[in-house]
Motif scaffolding. Sequence first.
Motif, PDB file in Angstrom:
ATOM      1  N   LEU B   6       3.195   3.904   3.066  1.00 13.66           N
ATOM      2  CA  LEU B   6       1.752   3.789   3.332  1.00 13.66           C
ATOM      3  C   LEU B   6       1.003   4.683   2.365  1.00 13.66           C
ATOM      4  N   GLU B   7      -0.014   4.108   1.740  1.00 14.82           N
ATOM      5  CA  GLU B   7      -0.781   4.861   0.769  1.00 14.82           C
ATOM      6  C   GLU B   7      -2.264   4.644   1.059  1.00 14.82           C
ATOM      7  N   VAL B   8      -2.971   5.728   1.327  1.00 21.05           N
ATOM      8  CA  VAL B   8      -4.396   5.640   1.647  1.00 21.05           C
ATOM      9  C   VAL B   8      -5.168   6.301   0.513  1.00 21.05           C
ATOM     10  N   PHE B  58     -15.489   1.477   4.872  1.00 24.59           N
ATOM     11  CA  PHE B  58     -16.705   1.419   4.063  1.00 24.59           C
ATOM     12  C   PHE B  58     -16.330   1.453   2.587  1.00 24.59           C
ATOM     13  N   GLY B  59     -15.231   2.127   2.307  1.00 24.48           N
ATOM     14  CA  GLY B  59     -14.750   2.201   0.933  1.00 24.48           C
ATOM     15  C   GLY B  59     -13.297   2.627   0.929  1.00 24.48           C
ATOM     16  N   GLY B  60     -12.660   2.481  -0.240  1.00 26.01           N
ATOM     17  CA  GLY B  60     -11.281   2.921  -0.366  1.00 26.01           C
ATOM     18  C   GLY B  60     -10.280   1.799  -0.175  1.00 26.01           C
ATOM     19  N   GLU B  61      -9.022   2.182  -0.207  1.00 29.53           N
ATOM     20  CA  GLU B  61      -7.965   1.177  -0.201  1.00 29.53           C
ATOM     21  C   GLU B  61      -6.779   1.645   0.630  1.00 29.53           C
ATOM     22  N   VAL B  62      -6.151   0.706   1.331  1.00 28.66           N
ATOM     23  CA  VAL B  62      -4.942   1.018   2.090  1.00 28.66           C
ATOM     24  C   VAL B  62      -3.823   0.094   1.596  1.00 28.66           C
ATOM     25  N   GLN B  63      -2.722   0.695   1.145  1.00 29.02           N
ATOM     26  CA  GLN B  63      -1.553  -0.075   0.719  1.00 29.02           C
ATOM     27  C   GLN B  63      -0.428   0.166   1.712  1.00 29.02           C
ATOM     28  N   PHE B  64       0.177  -0.924   2.173  1.00 27.42           N
ATOM     29  CA  PHE B  64       1.332  -0.772   3.065  1.00 27.42           C
ATOM     30  C   PHE B  64       2.461  -1.640   2.555  1.00 27.42           C
ATOM     31  N   GLY B  66       3.768  -2.102  -0.233  1.00 26.47           N
ATOM     32  CA  GLY B  66       3.488  -2.852  -1.449  1.00 26.47           C
ATOM     33  C   GLY B  66       2.375  -3.876  -1.348  1.00 26.47           C
ATOM     34  N   GLN B  67       1.696  -3.933  -0.197  1.00 22.80           N
ATOM     35  CA  GLN B  67       0.591  -4.892  -0.053  1.00 22.80           C
ATOM     36  C   GLN B  67      -0.718  -4.176   0.213  1.00 22.80           C
ATOM     37  N   ASN B  68      -1.776  -4.755  -0.300  1.00 21.04           N
ATOM     38  CA  ASN B  68      -3.096  -4.216  -0.003  1.00 21.04           C
ATOM     39  C   ASN B  68      -3.533  -4.729   1.371  1.00 21.04           C
ATOM     40  N   ILE B  69      -3.641  -3.828   2.343  1.00 19.05           N
ATOM     41  CA  ILE B  69      -4.006  -4.281   3.691  1.00 19.05           C
ATOM     42  C   ILE B  69      -5.417  -3.812   4.077  1.00 19.05           C
TER      43      ILE B  69
END
Lengths: 297, 239
Positions: B6-8, B58-64, B66-69
């Motif tokens: 998980l990458e936030v 509101f902004g930013g990205e969450v990767q789980f 290997g997918q952008n969720i």
Amino acid sequence: MELFLQQTVNAFALGGTYALLALGLAVVFSIMGLINFAHGELMTIAGYVLMYCGLAGISFVFAVPLALLASTFAAVLMERVAFRPVRNSSGATMLVTSFAVAMILQVIFQNFISVRSQPVLLPEALSGSITIGGLVIGVNKLVAIISTVIMLIFLDRFLSKQKYGIAMRAAAEDFAVARLMGIRANTVIAGAFAISGLLAGVAAILWVSQRASVDPLMGFTPVLKAFIAAILGGLGSLRGAVAGGFLLGFIEIYLAAFLPPALQEFRDPIGLGLVVLVLLMRPNGLLPAASLKAEKV
Amino acid sequence: MVQPLLEVRSLDVRYGAVQAVDGINFEVEQGEIIALLGANGAGKSSTLNAIAGLVPTFGGEVQFDGQNITNLRPEMLPGLGMTLSPEGRRVFGTLSVAENLQMGAFGMKDPQEIAAAWDRVYTLFPILAERRDQFAGTLSGGQQQMLAVGRALMSNPKMLLLDEPSLGLAPKIIEQIFELITTLNQQGVTILVVEQNVSMALEVANRAYVLANGQIATSGDAKELAASNNLQNAYLGGA
Ligand SMILES: Nc1ncnc2c1ncn2[C@@H]1O[C@H](COP(=O)(O)OP(=O)(O)OP(=O)(O)O)[C@@H](O)[C@H]1O
Ligand SMILES: [Mg+2]
């Protein structure tokens, strides 16, 4: 005594129809917090399908499933077109939307079908009657009672045994958490509308079979009654809706039958007075829903 | 280099004018237990809910995995291998224990996998097997928490997000809950746990992030954080 039994049968027939309608309102309300006043127009649609089938010479046996299909489909379409865009809005916004949908449909019926009431061809058998233990019961009343019981059993089985039925109860209690389980919001809401449409269709057939006519405003009165019944039972509670529907049916029929002639004029206010009395004693209705707050999507 | 599970990145969550989460970055590696700490209103639940899609980012990205969720609908998550057990347990009180668990496995198709999930949950929580036909609303707080975790396990997730699992429970039960976190982790579940019970959380976690006013105030190895005795006073509002 015999009059009393006779009226009790009538009360079950009318109350059952109210119960089915109130149940349709409650299913949708419990899932998305919307009171759908266009529910009555789903009835009217089913009524017109019966009428056109009669005109086209299609047998009643086929007209009934067609009418049910039409009201179910119309309910799902209504959700997709009118209610999905306002799904996350306030209860008031959704309520006004449902009024708009009801009015648009009424105008369409008036302009494209007829402003006047149209006769609906019914099978001879429905207007007959049978005698059970000295009691003369109209076949249409009997059919109404049996259909109501079948629908209630069917719905109860679905909600208690089927995976999707359980998911609908879960979503009614906590919509957000139901979604976390992988239950799709769109599926559950569409399912709730489909059930409400089916119930409205059955109610319409029972309603029309007592009157043999359909008009553009046909759905208005029964749905107003169903709304009262749903409140009486506890808004959003399915068992409450059924109880409220039957209670309202009994109140109306008994008042009509046993109120002295001088008071008949005041039948409706007296009936509503009784409803208010019940609500004063049980402010949340007869059988309130477990979660009064309808969780937003 | 292995990608984190998980990458936030620069996550922003706002409720109208309220900035609940203010551009935070963190990652969770496969197999870790990560604690997310912070005082009341620090933005912990908002972070988890945004990851799960319950509140919009509101902004930013969450990767789980290997997918952008980012802003994915919450109903899609169990299928990807992540579940959230939300704050306050929120079991379906009008459903039976078994029905709650059945809902946890809602999206699963393979009957063998489903049977294995029932086995696993009933083995972890024998009390749930005993009470399977009881309404979940009649369970004690601790049992409801076990049901909430059991329900989240039914979809056989790679990663579990837990929002304050010890909230409002008796000390003995709290101990069981933290033991459970370790057990699940040994079974291969990666865990991100939000807690106010700092000492217990740091005991089981590998690493921790401390949130204050929607930002990451400090982070690091759980043991080191536990040793730095100013953590409580600096970020968690005394106590
Ligand atoms: N639905 C909401 N609408 C408006 N503001 C919200 C909403 N949810 C949370 N907030 C605000 O956002 C901030 C962060 O809340 P959040 O629930 O994420 O904190 P938390 O760290 O989980 O706190 P707690 O330990 O009390 O659970 C708080 O100021 C809170 O008041
Ligand atoms: Mg919180």
